[in-house]
Design an enzyme around this catalytic site. Sequence first.
Site, short mmCIF file in Angstrom:
data_model
loop_
_atom_site.label_atom_id
_atom_site.label_comp_id
_atom_site.label_asym_id
_atom_site.label_seq_id
_atom_site.Cartn_x
_atom_site.Cartn_y
_atom_site.Cartn_z
N GLY A 12 0.78 -1.23 0.00
CA GLY A 12 0.00 0.00 0.00
C GLY A 12 0.81 1.28 0.00
N ASN A 14 1.39 3.07 -2.55
CA ASN A 14 0.65 4.01 -3.40
C ASN A 14 -0.58 4.57 -2.68
OD1 ASN A 14 1.73 4.39 -6.28
ND2 ASN A 14 2.03 2.21 -5.88
N HIS A 109 0.53 0.69 -13.36
CA HIS A 109 1.30 -0.51 -13.71
C HIS A 109 2.78 -0.14 -13.79
CE1 HIS A 109 1.95 -4.50 -15.31
NE2 HIS A 109 2.77 -3.94 -16.19
C1 GAR Z 1 2.92 -1.04 -7.61
O1 GAR Z 1 4.24 -0.96 -8.07
C2 GAR Z 1 1.97 -1.17 -8.76
O2 GAR Z 1 2.40 -0.52 -9.92
C3 GAR Z 1 1.93 -2.66 -8.98
O3 GAR Z 1 1.93 -3.19 -7.69
C4 GAR Z 1 2.71 -2.34 -6.83
C5 GAR Z 1 1.95 -2.13 -5.53
O4 GAR Z 1 2.77 -1.47 -4.62
N1 GAR Z 1 0.78 -3.06 -9.73
C6 GAR Z 1 0.80 -4.03 -10.63
O5 GAR Z 1 1.78 -4.71 -10.87
C7 GAR Z 1 -0.52 -4.25 -11.35
N2 GAR Z 1 -0.35 -5.01 -12.54
P1 GAR Z 1 2.17 -0.82 -3.31
O6 GAR Z 1 1.30 -1.90 -2.64
O7 GAR Z 1 3.36 -0.48 -2.46
O8 GAR Z 1 1.34 0.38 -3.70
#
Ligand code: GAR
Length: 190
Positions: A12, A14, A109
Amino acid sequence: MTKIAVFASGTGSNYDAIIEAEKNGVMDAEVALLVCDTPNAKVLDKANEYGTPTFAFDPKQYRNKEMFEAKLVEILQLEKVDLIVLAGYMRLIGETLLRPFEGKIINIHPSLLPSFPGLDAVGQAFDAGVKVSGVTIHYVDEGMDTGKIIAQAPVQIEDDMTREDLQKAVHQVEHTLYPATIQKLITRGE
Ligand code: GAR
């Protein structure tokens, strides 16, 4: 004020960045709900700290995807959510959720789509030996990372970088690009 639901499955970071942007006024929106499909995910602790209402569910407890997506639609409509922001939600969105929120679901992504869709995009880019990768924000359709692109930002891959360095650099870009892009969509009334 635009009401956002953030969907996440894991750490999480983001979600954190989006909440910070809300607090700092970088983003003129309210994170009204955090939806999580992994009952023990770290992001839930963060949401509790920040005081974001959460809906955590275990997909295995539903008969099928239609059933849990129908539940999600019910909650999202009750909360009057305008925009669904996928932030590390590692699950394809099905028809049941897509139809009522057509054009209102976006995803981040960790690659420059259409390169490296799917799982572990950072690892895919690293293994391919490309010198530039990056981040894409796109509308969600029924495909895997195939919807219309809204924003992209590059990340240079230097020769001495490790996979972890690349992951860190990608995250750093994500944390500014996502709130800024959400704000742009709000300003444009999309
Ligand atoms: C992020 O890097 C996002 O771009 C990726 O998962 C990560 C989540 O990080 N999403 C994908 O790969 C979707 N295809 P977070 O939980 O630290 O936000």
